[in-house]
Structure formats: structure tokens, C-alpha cells
Design a protein around this motif. Structure first.
Motif, PDB file in Angstrom:
ATOM      1  N   LEU A   1      63.366  67.360  23.268  1.00 21.41           N
ATOM      2  CA  LEU A   1      62.036  68.648  24.279  1.00 21.41           C
ATOM      3  C   LEU A   1      62.513  69.739  23.551  1.00 21.41           C
ATOM      4  O   LEU A   1      60.924  69.950  23.033  1.00 21.41           O
ATOM      5  CB  LEU A   1      62.147  68.495  25.490  1.00 21.41           C
ATOM      6  N   ILE A   2      63.561  70.847  23.413  1.00 20.43           N
ATOM      7  CA  ILE A   2      63.332  71.792  22.295  1.00 20.43           C
ATOM      8  C   ILE A   2      62.999  71.504  20.452  1.00 20.43           C
ATOM      9  O   ILE A   2      61.887  71.908  20.639  1.00 20.43           O
ATOM     10  CB  ILE A   2      64.772  72.752  22.216  1.00 20.43           C
ATOM     11  N   ILE A   3      63.100  70.446  20.283  1.00 27.09           N
ATOM     12  CA  ILE A   3      62.547  70.059  18.624  1.00 27.09           C
ATOM     13  C   ILE A   3      60.804  69.874  19.422  1.00 27.09           C
ATOM     14  O   ILE A   3      59.937  70.660  18.308  1.00 27.09           O
ATOM     15  CB  ILE A   3      62.979  69.010  18.229  1.00 27.09           C
ATOM     16  N   LEU A   4      60.059  68.713  20.323  1.00 29.54           N
ATOM     17  CA  LEU A   4      58.984  68.622  20.262  1.00 29.54           C
ATOM     18  C   LEU A   4      58.414  70.081  20.935  1.00 29.54           C
ATOM     19  O   LEU A   4      57.372  70.323  20.120  1.00 29.54           O
ATOM     20  CB  LEU A   4      58.544  68.139  21.399  1.00 29.54           C
ATOM     21  N   VAL A   5      58.660  71.202  21.505  1.00 36.63           N
ATOM     22  CA  VAL A   5      58.141  72.658  21.591  1.00 36.63           C
ATOM     23  C   VAL A   5      58.699  73.283  20.364  1.00 36.63           C
ATOM     24  O   VAL A   5      57.221  73.742  19.926  1.00 36.63           O
ATOM     25  CB  VAL A   5      59.000  73.019  23.008  1.00 36.63           C
ATOM     26  N   MET A   6      59.132  73.067  20.394  1.00 36.51           N
ATOM     27  CA  MET A   6      59.222  74.485  18.236  1.00 36.51           C
ATOM     28  C   MET A   6      58.048  73.950  17.115  1.00 36.51           C
ATOM     29  O   MET A   6      57.473  74.212  17.125  1.00 36.51           O
ATOM     30  CB  MET A   6      60.882  73.824  17.684  1.00 36.51           C
ATOM     31  N   ALA A   7      57.765  72.289  17.622  1.00 34.53           N
ATOM     32  CA  ALA A   7      56.905  72.072  16.494  1.00 34.53           C
ATOM     33  C   ALA A   7      55.793  71.535  16.912  1.00 34.53           C
ATOM     34  O   ALA A   7      53.951  72.412  16.091  1.00 34.53           O
ATOM     35  CB  ALA A   7      57.195  70.125  16.713  1.00 34.53           C
ATOM     36  N   LEU A   8      55.391  71.903  18.377  1.00 32.84           N
ATOM     37  CA  LEU A   8      53.937  72.393  18.726  1.00 32.84           C
ATOM     38  C   LEU A   8      53.601  73.453  18.878  1.00 32.84           C
ATOM     39  O   LEU A   8      52.832  73.818  18.510  1.00 32.84           O
ATOM     40  CB  LEU A   8      53.780  71.543  20.167  1.00 32.84           C
ATOM     41  N   VAL A   9      54.453  74.568  18.987  1.00 40.49           N
ATOM     42  CA  VAL A   9      55.188  75.697  18.293  1.00 40.49           C
ATOM     43  C   VAL A   9      53.845  76.250  16.962  1.00 40.49           C
ATOM     44  O   VAL A   9      53.324  76.953  17.398  1.00 40.49           O
ATOM     45  CB  VAL A   9      55.413  76.433  18.918  1.00 40.49           C
ATOM     46  N   THR A  10      54.532  75.368  16.098  1.00 41.44           N
ATOM     47  CA  THR A  10      54.408  75.824  14.946  1.00 41.44           C
ATOM     48  C   THR A  10      53.557  75.532  14.549  1.00 41.44           C
ATOM     49  O   THR A  10      52.202  75.832  13.515  1.00 41.44           O
ATOM     50  CB  THR A  10      55.147  74.880  13.792  1.00 41.44           C
ATOM     51  N   LEU A  11      52.804  74.040  14.586  1.00 39.93           N
ATOM     52  CA  LEU A  11      51.519  73.377  14.575  1.00 39.93           C
ATOM     53  C   LEU A  11      50.615  74.277  15.288  1.00 39.93           C
ATOM     54  O   LEU A  11      49.288  74.398  14.637  1.00 39.93           O
ATOM     55  CB  LEU A  11      51.003  72.366  15.398  1.00 39.93           C
TER      56      LEU A  11
END
Length: 104
Positions: free
Chosen positions: A12-22
Motif C-alpha cells: 500500500l505504501i509503494i502504491l501511494v508513493m507511485a500515485l503521488v509521483t505520477l
């Protein structure tokens, strides 16, 4: 708020970080679509990228270990000689790995 890092928490942390980066990347493109790229804006963007690079690398050069310093020096010298980014990055990674393996 705390998030458990065992199990699905890490994913979940990795997914949230990917979405913020995108979102930041797409947001930057969206904002810049409204700004005409004049010579002055182009010079600002060029200077800004160099400033960010220096701001990231200077603390590593000052406070880093021997591996970080070897990587920075090797990358810079390789870039000056070959003028190609990929071999310079590879040489820096190899220098960091070797210096940390043999010197600590």
C-alpha cells in the motif's frame, strides 16, 4: 496515523508513493502547458535543473562515505571523458561497490 509495514502495508505504501509521483509529474506537465516557453523560461528551467542536481550531490560529497565520494568522482570523470550518461552511471555504481567492498 500508523500503517503496518508487514503484509499488505508495504504494498500500500509503494502504491501511494507511485500515485503521488505520477500526480506530480502529470501536474507539472499540465501547469507548464499554460506557460509559453520563451528564452527566459528556457534559461530558468535549465538553471533550475543544475541547481537541483548540485543541491542533491553536495551533501553526499561532504557527508558521504568513501563509496559515495568514489561514485561521484568516477561518474564525473567518466562523464567528462565519454560524454555519455549510461556508462558514467555504471562506472559510478561499480566504483561505489568496489570501494565499499575493499575499504569499508
Amino acid at each position: 496515523m500508523t500503517l503496518e509495514t508487514a503484509g499488505n502495508g508495504t504494498l500500500l505504501i509503494i502504491l501511494v508513493m507511485a500515485l503521488v509521483t505520477l500526480a506530480t509529474r502529470l501536474g507539472g506537465v499540465f501547469v507548464m502547458s499554460f506557460i509559453p516557453i520563451s528564452q527566459r523560461v528556457h534559461q530558468f528551467i535549465t538553471a533550475m535543473s543544475g541547481s537541483v542536481l548540485v543541491a542533491i550531490l553536495t551533501p553526499m560529497a561532504v557527508n558521504g562515505d568513501i563509496g559515495a565520494r568514489a561514485a561521484l568522482l568516477t561518474t564525473a570523470l567518466t562523464m567528462l571523458v565519454l560524454k555519455k550518461q549510461l556508462p558514467a552511471i555504471a562506472a559510478g555504481v561499480i566504483a561505489a561497490a568496489l570501494s565499499r567492498q575493499f575499504f569499508g
